[in-house]
Scaffold this motif. Sequence first.
Motif, PDB file in Angstrom:
ATOM      1  N   LEU A  15       0.832  -1.201   0.000  1.00 28.95           N
ATOM      2  CA  LEU A  15       0.000   0.000   0.000  1.00 28.95           C
ATOM      3  C   LEU A  15       0.864   1.246   0.000  1.00 28.95           C
ATOM      4  CD1 LEU A  15      -2.952  -0.419   2.486  1.00 28.95           C
ATOM      5  CD2 LEU A  15      -3.035  -0.087   0.045  1.00 28.95           C
ATOM      6  N   HIS A  16       1.871   1.202   0.805  1.00 30.55           N
ATOM      7  CA  HIS A  16       2.713   2.369   0.956  1.00 30.55           C
ATOM      8  C   HIS A  16       3.396   2.714  -0.359  1.00 30.55           C
ATOM      9  CE1 HIS A  16       4.420   5.159   3.764  1.00 30.55           C
ATOM     10  NE2 HIS A  16       5.594   5.008   3.183  1.00 30.55           N
ATOM     11  N   SER A  17       3.929   1.689  -0.987  1.00 28.57           N
ATOM     12  CA  SER A  17       4.644   1.972  -2.230  1.00 28.57           C
ATOM     13  C   SER A  17       3.674   2.417  -3.321  1.00 28.57           C
ATOM     14  CB  SER A  17       5.430   0.741  -2.671  1.00 28.57           C
ATOM     15  OG  SER A  17       4.538  -0.296  -2.955  1.00 28.57           O
ATOM     16  N   TRP A  18       2.493   1.855  -3.267  1.00 31.44           N
ATOM     17  CA  TRP A  18       1.494   2.285  -4.256  1.00 31.44           C
ATOM     18  C   TRP A  18       1.151   3.759  -4.051  1.00 31.44           C
ATOM     19  CZ3 TRP A  18      -4.410   1.648  -4.077  1.00 31.44           C
ATOM     20  CH2 TRP A  18      -4.967   1.972  -5.319  1.00 31.44           C
ATOM     21  N   LYS A  19       0.958   4.077  -2.809  1.00 29.86           N
ATOM     22  CA  LYS A  19       0.597   5.453  -2.502  1.00 29.86           C
ATOM     23  C   LYS A  19       1.697   6.414  -2.948  1.00 29.86           C
ATOM     24  CE  LYS A  19      -0.825   8.409   1.180  1.00 29.86           C
ATOM     25  NZ  LYS A  19      -0.510   8.728   2.563  1.00 29.86           N
ATOM     26  N   ASN A  20       2.924   5.967  -2.799  1.00 27.23           N
ATOM     27  CA  ASN A  20       4.017   6.835  -3.224  1.00 27.23           C
ATOM     28  C   ASN A  20       4.065   7.010  -4.728  1.00 27.23           C
ATOM     29  OD1 ASN A  20       4.863   7.456  -0.729  1.00 27.23           O
ATOM     30  ND2 ASN A  20       6.481   5.903  -0.655  1.00 27.23           N
ATOM     31  N   LYS A  21       3.554   6.014  -5.436  1.00 28.46           N
ATOM     32  CA  LYS A  21       3.597   6.091  -6.894  1.00 28.46           C
ATOM     33  C   LYS A  21       2.518   7.004  -7.449  1.00 28.46           C
ATOM     34  CE  LYS A  21       4.743   1.543  -8.008  1.00 28.46           C
ATOM     35  NZ  LYS A  21       4.263   0.409  -8.775  1.00 28.46           N
ATOM     36  N   ILE A  22       1.416   7.067  -6.756  1.00 23.95           N
ATOM     37  CA  ILE A  22       0.320   7.920  -7.217  1.00 23.95           C
ATOM     38  C   ILE A  22       0.788   9.370  -7.148  1.00 23.95           C
ATOM     39  CG2 ILE A  22      -2.047   8.637  -6.733  1.00 23.95           C
ATOM     40  CD1 ILE A  22      -2.479   5.953  -5.440  1.00 23.95           C
ATOM     41  N   PRO A  23       0.503  10.128  -8.188  1.00 25.68           N
ATOM     42  CA  PRO A  23       0.947  11.528  -8.168  1.00 25.68           C
ATOM     43  C   PRO A  23       0.423  12.251  -6.925  1.00 25.68           C
ATOM     44  CG  PRO A  23      -0.336  11.024 -10.134  1.00 25.68           C
ATOM     45  CD  PRO A  23      -0.075   9.761  -9.456  1.00 25.68           C
ATOM     46  N   PRO A  24       1.218  13.150  -6.395  1.00 27.08           N
ATOM     47  CA  PRO A  24       0.917  13.748  -5.096  1.00 27.08           C
ATOM     48  C   PRO A  24      -0.419  14.484  -5.041  1.00 27.08           C
ATOM     49  CG  PRO A  24       2.725  14.870  -6.183  1.00 27.08           C
ATOM     50  CD  PRO A  24       2.499  13.608  -6.922  1.00 27.08           C
ATOM     51  N   CYS A  25      -0.829  15.034  -6.168  1.00 25.13           N
ATOM     52  CA  CYS A  25      -2.068  15.793  -6.098  1.00 25.13           C
ATOM     53  C   CYS A  25      -3.257  14.890  -5.778  1.00 25.13           C
ATOM     54  CB  CYS A  25      -2.296  16.570  -7.393  1.00 25.13           C
ATOM     55  SG  CYS A  25      -2.305  15.517  -8.834  1.00 25.13           S
ATOM     56  N   ILE A  26      -3.118  13.609  -6.021  1.00 26.40           N
ATOM     57  CA  ILE A  26      -4.193  12.683  -5.665  1.00 26.40           C
ATOM     58  C   ILE A  26      -3.901  12.006  -4.336  1.00 26.40           C
ATOM     59  CG2 ILE A  26      -5.332  10.543  -6.331  1.00 26.40           C
ATOM     60  CD1 ILE A  26      -4.825  11.411  -9.232  1.00 26.40           C
ATOM     61  N   SER A  27      -2.667  11.584  -4.168  1.00 26.36           N
ATOM     62  CA  SER A  27      -2.372  10.782  -2.988  1.00 26.36           C
ATOM     63  C   SER A  27      -2.436  11.597  -1.706  1.00 26.36           C
ATOM     64  CB  SER A  27      -0.986  10.164  -3.117  1.00 26.36           C
ATOM     65  OG  SER A  27      -0.009  11.162  -3.000  1.00 26.36           O
ATOM     66  N   ARG A  28      -2.302  12.889  -1.819  1.00 23.37           N
ATOM     67  CA  ARG A  28      -2.333  13.695  -0.598  1.00 23.37           C
ATOM     68  C   ARG A  28      -3.694  13.617   0.083  1.00 23.37           C
ATOM     69  NH1 ARG A  28      -2.014  19.625  -3.288  1.00 23.37           N
ATOM     70  NH2 ARG A  28      -1.067  20.138  -1.305  1.00 23.37           N
ATOM     71  N   HIS A  29      -4.696  13.279  -0.686  1.00 19.56           N
ATOM     72  CA  HIS A  29      -6.026  13.207  -0.087  1.00 19.56           C
ATOM     73  C   HIS A  29      -6.316  11.851   0.521  1.00 19.56           C
ATOM     74  CE1 HIS A  29      -7.360  17.089  -1.496  1.00 19.56           C
ATOM     75  NE2 HIS A  29      -6.732  16.823  -2.622  1.00 19.56           N
TER      76      HIS A  29
END
Lengths: 354, 958
Positions: free
Chosen positions: B688-702
């Motif tokens: 999960l963590h690595s996936w979250k890091n891969k998602i562009p920040p404008c989406i993952s920040r939420h």
Amino acid sequence: MLWVDKYRPKTLDKVIVHQDVAQNLQKLVSEGDCPHLLFYGPSGSGKKTLIMALLRQIFGPSADKVKVENKVWKVDAGTRTIDVELTTLSSTHHVELNPSDAGFQDRYVVQEIIKEMAKNRPIDTKGKKGFKVLVLNEVDKLSREAQHSLRRTMEKYSASCRLVLCSNSSSKVTEAVRSRCLNVRINAPMEEEIVNVLEFIAKKEGLQSPQGFAARIAEKSNRNLRRAVLTFETCRVQQYPFTNNQAIPPMDWEQYVSEIASDIMKEQSPKRLFEVRGKLYELLTNCIPPEIILKRLLFELLKKLDSELKHEVSNWAAHYEHRMRLGQKAIFHLEAFVAKFMSIYKSFLISTFG
Amino acid sequence: MEFPDAAELELLEANFTFPDDDDEDLIDDLDFDDVQTSSEPGSDPITSPPDPKPTLTLPPKPQLQINGRKRILTDDGNAVVITEEKKRSRVEEAEDEDWLRYSPRKENEQEEQVVVELEQEMEEEERILARYAMEIDGDCVPVTGLDGGERVYAKICRGEDERVKKLEVKGYSTGLIQEPVRALMQRVEHDQFTKALEASSEDPSEANLPVGTVVNEQLWVEKYAPSSFTELLSDEQTNRQVLMWLKQWDSCVFGVEIKSTTDDVLSSLKRHSLAVQHPRRFSRSSFGNGRDPRRDNEKAHSDLHPENNDSDRIKDLWDKKHRKGGPPEQKILLLCGPPGLGKTTLAHVAAQHCGYRVVEINASDDRSTSSIEAKIHDVVQMNSVNADSKPKCLVIDEIDGALNDGKGAVEVILKLVSAERKLRSGKENESEGGNAGQKSSKKRNQKGSLLRPVICICNDLYAPALRPLRQVAKVHIFVQPTVSRVVNRLKYICNRERVKTGSIALTALAEYTDCDIRSCLNTLQFLNKKKETLNVLELSAQVVGRKDATRSAFDIWKEILQKRKVKQTKKSFNCFSLMSNDFETLHSLISHRGDYDLIFDGIHENILQLHYTDPVMQKTVKCSDILGCSDIFHKYTMHTQHLSLQVYQSPLAMSIHGLVAQIGKPNIEWPKSIQRHRTMSIEKKEILHSWKNKIPPCISRHLSTESIVEDLISPFLHILSPSKLKPVALHLLSEKEKADLAQLVNTMVSYATTYKNIKSDPSLFMQRGASDASMLSLDPPIGEFIKFKGYDSCHLVLASAVKVFLVHEAEKQKILQGSSNLHLPPIGSESQDVSRCANSSTMSKASASSDKTIHFRDPSRQKQYDLPAASSQNKRSAGGTTASGKVSLPEKKKKPFVDSRSFFDRFRKPSDKATQANDNAKPAQKLEERDSRPLLFKFNEGYTNAVKRPVRIHEFLK
């Protein structure tokens, strides 16, 4: 891009759900400064959206240009140096981080890293925007020590830095921190509000949504806006011309929990408890937080329960959730709750039906 | 009275010796025999007084001394009683004696009143001293007191007549011999006494040794340590095997001829096997077969054939086996077992039995690697030049003791063994090679090999330090001797020591100490010292301490979950004491183990499998509450580091025992599930963590990881697998379908998901096409998060063709996003782009299928983009393409044509710029120029550049 992200309001004036909050924030910002803020509310209610919109309101579009940094900080903790790895998200004006990621070392994050960030005044200080914003996520997961060390930072560097804290529950943020912030409660959106949002999206997407369909989704969403929008999109993907009796796909883990609940209702014995344990392990392994499992399980059980038992069962659920938070091995406490419920239910059955 | 006394006392002390010496003259002759027979050590110093002073001329004085000890009575009245009434009992006398001995001061003060007290020997009832001559039969001598004029008659022993005369003669006519007779007598006496002492200490089984004396008391453990092989208490089988192993060295150590000890051993073995177990006869035929020579040897030992015959045969066998005089296969013997079972004793006894001199290294010695190495080499490789010239046998005791120290010894031994091994293999090779090699090997042989037996002793076989040793050594595990054997031995010792104990009490003691003989004996001796008797009922209270035995986790779980069977013998005691006893043992057991976390995990794992009666689940509830409680406890103690609070964990476990323990044997398992759960959830969190890091920040920040699992994943998977998607070429789709597809691809890209072939290399599957595309799965394996055991989700699975198609599209989208990010608003124009790129992609596919390599040559462009930042961007673009499975970086580097790279960069750059703020080197004007012609290429780079020809853009756009 998912609709959730696509139709996320970027500015405060486009906000649909928490318009009153947005207006207040706008007023706050219009004076050029703002106090420390603490946003709290259940997940999926729009805290982060509001915070982002607020940042944009303060700093303009440059606040959207963010970059991710994964940095290892060397923190000097008395006798030894500790390496703390932390992911930060920063623009020129603000830094966003999640201090509770550091686990039990969160104290050092707060004491050293946040202090370090707060100390440094932004260089391009021309006039009124002479402060930077630190957005701290999941403050409620911070340990007590970390929260204590946070409060001094909040006072000392208030000239150059504003903290925006974001948490699910204000009760887990210490009194001291809360009193230093302007508390902004973001409650879960009402179902009507959710319906409004869904209809707005439908209009934008040019979709025809039959009467009451959005309401059904809103009802299913448990007043969680994110979930409602996602479910809406799922329905759109699965079957477009919406029909009123269209099946709304459930969350898988919730489905699983309800299976567990019916297992429990069917038989109450140590053997069954053992089976339930296996299923609970499955849920926990899939990273579903135990508190949520317990809550959902209680919800499912209450649905099937006689009203005279509801009160007692809820009481015990609260009891075991408390113990779960005190403890470490969630499975022990989840299981204890299930056992307790089985015991109550069984004696109830015996007393009722003999 | 005190003060004047002091002065007088000094005076008296000055000539205190006079009366003493006077006595001596007379009495020595009288009671010499008594001194001899008596082994009482206290008598020694007084019987050897200094030489008589020359001033002494007085004839024998009435201060009589008997038994070589001065009997001086100080109390006036008492003296009268004694002297006048000679019919006192012996006991009284003894009491007086005691009293006398401890009051020497008074004795001095009242010297004038000193009266002689006469002692009677206990054995001879007849009088030695009497007031009247007729009371003594035989000859007597009248003795008159100095002052009082009391007269008594002393008996003269006939046997000493001659000596008495001699003594009298020589005592007063000095000069016939050079030494005064007194000195001579003393010497003789002293010699005899020391002899007697030696004899008594040499033979510990001598029963008439007094028990209570302080001076030469020994620990019973040492006193009754078995001195010969037959007395060993440990397990018969082990004893014999150890002896066997030692005997195998004989040929190597003592030369080819087997010493006479063999017969000794054989006879002892014979006796033993007779006594202990029924002889197992072994048929000659099986001997001849010799399937397992060593085992046969053992059997042969226990066999009852005539010794000579046997030993010959054994010798033959040994010779056969060990290539004429070689040491045994495994050169090290490792004895292990709980303390107090007699491991060290066995090693010593067996080694001595086989004619070795034991050299022991134990934990009390310096055990650093360097010092121990020298020592071991000394012992193992050299012969002693001592007179006894027995070969040495090395016993390393407590080898598992301290980690570091033990390791030193282990290392040295291992070195020796491995040197030996190498040597042997070398030797074999060399012997094949020729004679020249053999010589050198012999030289080395003397240097580095193990020539003497080494016995290592440890308590814990599985100590980490011993791991390498375990593999090379012959391991013997000691088992507890049977209770009856231990009790027999204890009884024997108790009899010898005249301790009154019942066999029941001894049995209880042996059981209590787990047959630890040492602790049994120590306890007994201690109790004996305290003049207490062993009490069965209060064993735990009485016995000084319990052995600090750590048990394995399984044992503890068993103890907790299983009720002990109440034995018949114990039923007689009242229930309360039994319970408290049980309580105590369980408590100590759990707290000795200490690993509460594991213990409770184990209880949790196994508790629901027990068969306890629980109609309304109340017991279960209680147990799970207790488990929860222990968990909270554990967290708190760990968090606050108040480790002393751990003490309260064991009562929790014990209360569980009280609730659910059953008599039936539980089927206990290691707590695997909780550990598996831990590792798996950590794994998934990492995903999960690595996936979250891969998602562009404008989406993952939420998103937080919780919200991903809770809200996002289920609908997301639904969205990713729409039911109506057809795997056809883009231009065949309707507008609406195209829009849907575009939306889907966009989602995939923005959430950084793609399909990936798990098994084969991702760069290969593209070439292979759809044949094995069935293995395609989502790249961050988020599908795992909705998989629950016994639950089937209603998620659609896309056809593999669709997946392949989607991967293509997603890649394209990635490239596209890069270019469109800068100038075009992302949402509105994307569908346009997709439709536009559709054409080109189909074309590029066509070209890819024919493996045609396409190069764009545009030298002017190339120059423009030959920027300093190019190299880093090349890498990036290369990374992007490798991810898509089309190009790999090394291939590219080899390529002579650089333009393809720079061409790529044209599309890459803007996207880089979006994230990379420092990329300002590029002139904006050129970007505009480029973007005025929005063209999209899907570039298929082949692995060969055999066919190169310039292709023009418009050829593609036809």
